[in-house]
Design a protein around this motif. Structure first.
Motif, PDB file in Angstrom:
ATOM      1  N   GLU A   3       0.911  -1.234  -0.022  1.00 34.88           N
ATOM      2  CA  GLU A   3       0.043   0.038  -0.033  1.00 34.88           C
ATOM      3  C   GLU A   3       0.847   1.279   0.129  1.00 34.88           C
ATOM      4  OE1 GLU A   3      -3.460   0.029   2.588  1.00 34.88           O
ATOM      5  OE2 GLU A   3      -2.979  -2.114   3.169  1.00 34.88           O
ATOM      6  N   ASP A   4       0.521   2.354  -0.414  1.00 35.98           N
ATOM      7  CA  ASP A   4       0.973   3.542  -0.418  1.00 35.98           C
ATOM      8  C   ASP A   4       0.524   4.236   0.719  1.00 35.98           C
ATOM      9  OD1 ASP A   4       1.823   6.188  -0.557  1.00 35.98           O
ATOM     10  OD2 ASP A   4       2.009   6.298  -3.117  1.00 35.98           O
ATOM     11  N   TYR A   5       1.162   4.435   1.721  1.00 34.58           N
ATOM     12  CA  TYR A   5       0.746   5.067   3.028  1.00 34.58           C
ATOM     13  C   TYR A   5       0.876   6.462   2.778  1.00 34.58           C
ATOM     14  CZ  TYR A   5       0.078   0.628   5.189  1.00 34.58           C
ATOM     15  OH  TYR A   5      -0.393  -0.567   5.491  1.00 34.58           O
ATOM     16  N   ASN A   6       1.739   7.183   2.108  1.00 35.12           N
ATOM     17  CA  ASN A   6       1.762   8.586   1.973  1.00 35.12           C
ATOM     18  C   ASN A   6       0.302   8.985   1.063  1.00 35.12           C
ATOM     19  OD1 ASN A   6       4.240   9.734   2.624  1.00 35.12           O
ATOM     20  ND2 ASN A   6       4.876   8.179   1.527  1.00 35.12           N
ATOM     21  N   ILE A  59      -6.473  -2.211  18.481  1.00 34.39           N
ATOM     22  CA  ILE A  59      -8.043  -1.923  17.871  1.00 34.39           C
ATOM     23  C   ILE A  59      -8.296  -2.315  16.790  1.00 34.39           C
ATOM     24  CG2 ILE A  59      -8.460  -0.592  19.948  1.00 34.39           C
ATOM     25  CD1 ILE A  59      -8.774   1.901  17.996  1.00 34.39           C
ATOM     26  N   ARG A  60      -7.237  -2.494  15.866  1.00 36.16           N
ATOM     27  CA  ARG A  60      -7.196  -2.932  14.242  1.00 36.16           C
ATOM     28  C   ARG A  60      -7.797  -1.929  13.411  1.00 36.16           C
ATOM     29  NH1 ARG A  60     -10.023  -8.292  16.064  1.00 36.16           N
ATOM     30  NH2 ARG A  60      -8.372  -8.888  17.675  1.00 36.16           N
ATOM     31  N   CYS A  61      -7.337  -0.507  13.542  1.00 34.88           N
ATOM     32  CA  CYS A  61      -7.843   0.468  12.850  1.00 34.88           C
ATOM     33  C   CYS A  61      -6.745   0.913  11.978  1.00 34.88           C
ATOM     34  CB  CYS A  61      -8.191   1.711  13.938  1.00 34.88           C
ATOM     35  SG  CYS A  61      -8.766   3.346  13.028  1.00 34.88           S
ATOM     36  N   ASP A  62      -7.137   0.611  10.877  1.00 32.90           N
ATOM     37  CA  ASP A  62      -6.088   0.943   9.670  1.00 32.90           C
ATOM     38  C   ASP A  62      -5.880   2.642   9.555  1.00 32.90           C
ATOM     39  OD1 ASP A  62      -5.784  -1.670   8.449  1.00 32.90           O
ATOM     40  OD2 ASP A  62      -7.581  -1.538   7.255  1.00 32.90           O
ATOM     41  N   CYS A  64      -6.099   5.015  11.949  1.00 32.53           N
ATOM     42  CA  CYS A  64      -5.635   5.172  12.950  1.00 32.53           C
ATOM     43  C   CYS A  64      -4.043   4.865  13.143  1.00 32.53           C
ATOM     44  CB  CYS A  64      -6.094   4.583  14.281  1.00 32.53           C
ATOM     45  SG  CYS A  64      -7.948   5.016  14.220  1.00 32.53           S
ATOM     46  N   ILE A  65      -3.664   3.804  12.345  1.00 33.10           N
ATOM     47  CA  ILE A  65      -2.413   3.235  12.094  1.00 33.10           C
ATOM     48  C   ILE A  65      -1.526   4.375  11.267  1.00 33.10           C
ATOM     49  CG2 ILE A  65      -0.625   1.568  11.133  1.00 33.10           C
ATOM     50  CD1 ILE A  65      -3.019  -0.561  12.267  1.00 33.10           C
ATOM     51  N   THR A  66      -2.387   4.754   9.891  1.00 29.54           N
ATOM     52  CA  THR A  66      -1.464   5.330   9.011  1.00 29.54           C
ATOM     53  C   THR A  66      -1.410   6.780   9.823  1.00 29.54           C
ATOM     54  OG1 THR A  66      -2.792   4.077   7.260  1.00 29.54           O
ATOM     55  CG2 THR A  66      -1.848   6.447   6.810  1.00 29.54           C
ATOM     56  N   ASP A  67      -2.435   7.412  10.256  1.00 25.22           N
ATOM     57  CA  ASP A  67      -2.269   8.765  11.018  1.00 25.22           C
ATOM     58  C   ASP A  67      -1.338   8.694  12.060  1.00 25.22           C
ATOM     59  OD1 ASP A  67      -3.277  10.965  12.840  1.00 25.22           O
ATOM     60  OD2 ASP A  67      -4.487  11.150  10.973  1.00 25.22           O
ATOM     61  N   HIS A  68      -1.245   7.812  13.090  1.00 21.71           N
ATOM     62  CA  HIS A  68      -0.339   8.042  13.880  1.00 21.71           C
ATOM     63  C   HIS A  68       0.889   7.512  13.695  1.00 21.71           C
ATOM     64  CE1 HIS A  68      -3.244   9.682  16.815  1.00 21.71           C
ATOM     65  NE2 HIS A  68      -4.113   8.628  16.491  1.00 21.71           N
ATOM     66  N   VAL A  69       1.358   6.654  12.752  1.00 20.31           N
ATOM     67  CA  VAL A  69       2.608   6.327  12.367  1.00 20.31           C
ATOM     68  C   VAL A  69       2.867   7.588  11.548  1.00 20.31           C
ATOM     69  CG1 VAL A  69       4.064   5.227  10.793  1.00 20.31           C
ATOM     70  CG2 VAL A  69       2.391   3.940  12.444  1.00 20.31           C
ATOM     71  N   CYS A  70       2.333   8.382  10.687  1.00 25.33           N
ATOM     72  CA  CYS A  70       2.862   9.541  10.063  1.00 25.33           C
ATOM     73  C   CYS A  70       3.201  10.362  11.321  1.00 25.33           C
ATOM     74  CB  CYS A  70       1.562   9.984   9.163  1.00 25.33           C
ATOM     75  SG  CYS A  70       2.223  11.337   8.613  1.00 25.33           S
ATOM     76  N   ASN A  71       2.251  10.802  12.114  1.00 27.07           N
ATOM     77  CA  ASN A  71       2.580  11.724  13.231  1.00 27.07           C
ATOM     78  C   ASN A  71       3.775  11.157  14.027  1.00 27.07           C
ATOM     79  OD1 ASN A  71       0.677  13.560  12.119  1.00 27.07           O
ATOM     80  ND2 ASN A  71      -0.885  12.596  13.596  1.00 27.07           N
ATOM     81  N   LYS A 103       1.058  -3.823   8.984  1.00 25.55           N
ATOM     82  CA  LYS A 103       0.757  -2.455   8.553  1.00 25.55           C
ATOM     83  C   LYS A 103       1.464  -1.390   9.117  1.00 25.55           C
ATOM     84  CE  LYS A 103      -3.656  -4.370   7.481  1.00 25.55           C
ATOM     85  NZ  LYS A 103      -4.844  -4.049   6.709  1.00 25.55           N
ATOM     86  N   ALA A 104       1.625  -1.278  10.314  1.00 25.32           N
ATOM     87  CA  ALA A 104       2.304  -0.003  10.912  1.00 25.32           C
ATOM     88  C   ALA A 104       3.972   0.098  10.686  1.00 25.32           C
ATOM     89  CB  ALA A 104       2.245  -0.193  12.450  1.00 25.32           C
ATOM     90  N   LEU A 105       4.433  -1.435  10.512  1.00 31.42           N
ATOM     91  CA  LEU A 105       5.794  -1.214   9.844  1.00 31.42           C
ATOM     92  C   LEU A 105       5.794  -0.660   8.505  1.00 31.42           C
ATOM     93  CD1 LEU A 105       7.020  -4.632  11.369  1.00 31.42           C
ATOM     94  CD2 LEU A 105       7.466  -2.335  12.236  1.00 31.42           C
ATOM     95  N   ALA A 106       5.220  -1.273   7.516  1.00 29.85           N
ATOM     96  CA  ALA A 106       5.008  -0.708   6.103  1.00 29.85           C
ATOM     97  C   ALA A 106       4.970   0.783   6.237  1.00 29.85           C
ATOM     98  CB  ALA A 106       3.859  -1.349   5.449  1.00 29.85           C
TER      99      ALA A 106
END
Length: 115
Positions: A3-6, A59-62, A64-71, A103-106
């Motif tokens: 996936e492209d997390y950006n 909590i398995r929130c895709d 949320c993972i994207t947002d908080h890893v970015c932050n 997912k968080a690592l990616a």
């Protein structure tokens, strides 16, 4: 499963704008809650964002993972710190933590590469 997390972060920001625009004071209140919760205090913002990553995995929130890893990356988190955060999430949530931790690592890989 690449996936492209950006791009996902861009989509999340568009969604936030739409939702917060539609819900008025509720959205403003949530944004204020978020800003206050992650502001530096006894714990710095990076630590708080890493805590949010662990919770997001558990909590398995895709989104949320994207947002908080970015932050977390914006706040200075390293790959090693994110790896440690994923370890804690796996400890707390078992097998699903492995899947969502991946997912968080990616996401971290994408955000750190584009820092």
């Amino acid at each position: 499963m690449s996936e492209d997390y950006n791009e996902k972060m861009h989509e999340l920001n568009a969604s936030y704008k739409q939702v917060f625009g539609a819900v008025g004071d509720t959205g403003a209140g949530f944004r204020q809650l978020h800003a206050d919760a992650v502001a530096g205090g006894a714990l710095d913002a990076k630590t708080k964002e890493l805590m949010a990553v662990a919770v997001a995995i558990s909590i398995r929130c895709d989104g949320c993972i994207t947002d908080h890893v970015c932050n977390a990356v914006k706040a200075g988190a390293t790959q090693e710190e994110i790896n440690e955060t994923v370890k804690v999430a796996i400890m707390m949530s078992g097998g699903p933590g492995v899947i969502y931790g991946g997912k968080a690592l990616a996401a971290a890989k994408d955000f750190l590469a584009n820092k």
